[in-house]
Design a protein around this motif. Structure first.
Motif, PDB file in Angstrom:
ATOM      1  N   TYR A   1       2.838   5.547   3.062  1.00  0.00           N
ATOM      2  CA  TYR A   1       3.968   6.323   2.549  1.00  0.00           C
ATOM      3  C   TYR A   1       4.001   7.467   2.506  1.00  0.00           C
ATOM      4  CZ  TYR A   1       6.523   1.825   2.998  1.00  0.00           C
ATOM      5  OH  TYR A   1       7.164   0.744   2.824  1.00  0.00           O
ATOM      6  N   ILE A   2       2.505   8.044   1.279  1.00  0.00           N
ATOM      7  CA  ILE A   2       2.356   9.602   1.272  1.00  0.00           C
ATOM      8  C   ILE A   2       1.744  10.260   2.589  1.00  0.00           C
ATOM      9  CG2 ILE A   2       0.529  10.660   0.089  1.00  0.00           C
ATOM     10  CD1 ILE A   2       0.203   7.841  -1.833  1.00  0.00           C
ATOM     11  N   GLU A   3       1.188   9.055   2.804  1.00  0.00           N
ATOM     12  CA  GLU A   3       1.563  10.598   4.510  1.00  0.00           C
ATOM     13  C   GLU A   3       2.196  10.660   5.574  1.00  0.00           C
ATOM     14  OE1 GLU A   3      -1.121   7.607   7.209  1.00  0.00           O
ATOM     15  OE2 GLU A   3      -2.813   7.749   5.707  1.00  0.00           O
TER      16      GLU A   3
ATOM     17  N   GLU B   1       0.468  -1.002   0.266  1.00  0.00           N
ATOM     18  CA  GLU B   1       0.130   0.022   0.284  1.00  0.00           C
ATOM     19  C   GLU B   1       1.198   1.471   0.286  1.00  0.00           C
ATOM     20  OE1 GLU B   1      -3.293   0.126  -0.241  1.00  0.00           O
ATOM     21  OE2 GLU B   1      -3.270  -1.882  -0.529  1.00  0.00           O
TER      22      GLU B   1
ATOM     23  N   GLU C   1       3.819  13.916   3.414  1.00  0.00           N
ATOM     24  CA  GLU C   1       3.706  14.595   3.447  1.00  0.00           C
ATOM     25  C   GLU C   1       4.083  15.143   5.130  1.00  0.00           C
ATOM     26  OE1 GLU C   1      -0.193  15.492   2.769  1.00  0.00           O
ATOM     27  OE2 GLU C   1      -1.073  13.737   2.527  1.00  0.00           O
TER      28      GLU C   1
ATOM     29  N   ASP D   1       5.646   7.813 -10.017  1.00  0.00           N
ATOM     30  CA  ASP D   1       5.937   8.269  -8.671  1.00  0.00           C
ATOM     31  C   ASP D   1       6.238   9.851  -8.741  1.00  0.00           C
ATOM     32  OD1 ASP D   1       5.035   5.859  -7.491  1.00  0.00           O
ATOM     33  OD2 ASP D   1       7.227   5.213  -6.378  1.00  0.00           O
TER      34      ASP D   1
ATOM     35  N   GLU E   1      -0.498   4.330   0.604  1.00  0.00           N
ATOM     36  CA  GLU E   1      -0.910   5.424   1.230  1.00  0.00           C
ATOM     37  C   GLU E   1      -0.485   5.796   2.478  1.00  0.00           C
ATOM     38  OE1 GLU E   1      -2.192   2.877  -0.800  1.00  0.00           O
ATOM     39  OE2 GLU E   1      -3.965   4.496  -1.954  1.00  0.00           O
TER      40      GLU E   1
END
Length: 259
Positions: free
Chosen positions: A114-116, A110, A119, A140, A112
């Protein structure tokens, strides 16, 4: 004309102690003025600060490399605290980004979470007005551009960039910078990226101790290798080599605010 260099991206803490001593000892004779040293995790972040305290040519960046398991919440918070406590000493936030290569091996991973995590580092870069050093390649890079744009980030460095021309154009249109490693001397795809990128947005790096092929096969990666990178860039762009040295040095120094 002085042919000075700055290594825009190196994992100095990952060298063996003896190798690191030799590397630092040979910087002056190699005309290398500074190293932007990126971090992998909490221990690496603390080590970069320790090394920077011993040698002012070392310019530390703090982050969490994305090509590994997500950090535990305690480690992530500790890294963010290190940034808060040492923001005045930092050259950048990094290395941070998304786990492209890990996802090739683990397609069900997943992205998501890693995106969090990314951020949170973007917010730190924004809050402290620090450049951010990114591991963001291929598709990416477009996703990371979305994030950077949403936070109005102005100073982003896509290190060892790989990707399609359309993504590269977007990166450059945003005023961001890219860097190339010594593989520019033997990889046609990297040479194409150099051809498309103005010197005002191009830097050189080693990503050491990552090893290279071609002329560098079997050698411990050292910032002196960037001289051949500069020679190749000058040939690609049909420019005087001294002009290439001068402009890339100025780009790197200005981007990272290196005195």
């Amino acid at each position: 004309m002085s042919r000075r260099l700055i290594d825009a991206h190196i994992h100095l803490d990952m060298y063996e102690d003896g190798e690191r001593i030799v590397l630092l000892d040979k910087l002056e004779e190699s005309s290398v003025d500074a190293l932007v040293t990126v971090s992998n995790n909490l221990a690496s972040s603390n080590r970069q600060l320790e090394l920077a305290g011993l040698d002012n040519r070392i310019k530390p960046a703090i982050g969490y490399h994305p090509e590994q398991a997500l950090p535990a919440e305690e480690e992530l918070q500790a890294i963010l605290n290190v940034i808060d406590q040492n923001s005045h000493r930092l050259t950048a936030i990094g290395e941070v980004g998304l786990p492209y290569y890990t996802r090739q091996e683990q397609p069900d991973l997943e992205v998501e979470p890693y995106i969090e995590v990314l951020e949170q580092f973007i917010r730190k870069a924004k809050g402290y007005e620090l450049p951010i050093v990114l591991h963001a390649v291929y598709e990416d890079a477009a996703l990371v551009c979305d994030l950077l744009e949403s936070y109005s980030i102005e100073k982003a460095h896509f290190h060892w960039f790989k990707g399609e021309d359309t993504i590269l154009k977007r990166i450059l249109a945003n005023g961001y910078v890219v860097s190339v490693t010594p593989d520019v001397t033997y990889k046609v795809k990297v040479q194409h990226i150099v051809d498309q990128t103005p010197l005002s947005q191009l830097m050189v790096e080693t990503d050491g101790p990552w090893p290279f092929e071609g002329h560098f096969s079997g050698k411990v990666t050292h910032p002196s290798m960037m001289h051949k990178s500069i020679q190749t860039i000058a040939e690609i762009k049909h420019l005087n080599i001294d002009e290439v040295y001068r402009k890339i040095y100025a780009t790197t120094r200005n981007f990272y605010r290196i005195e």
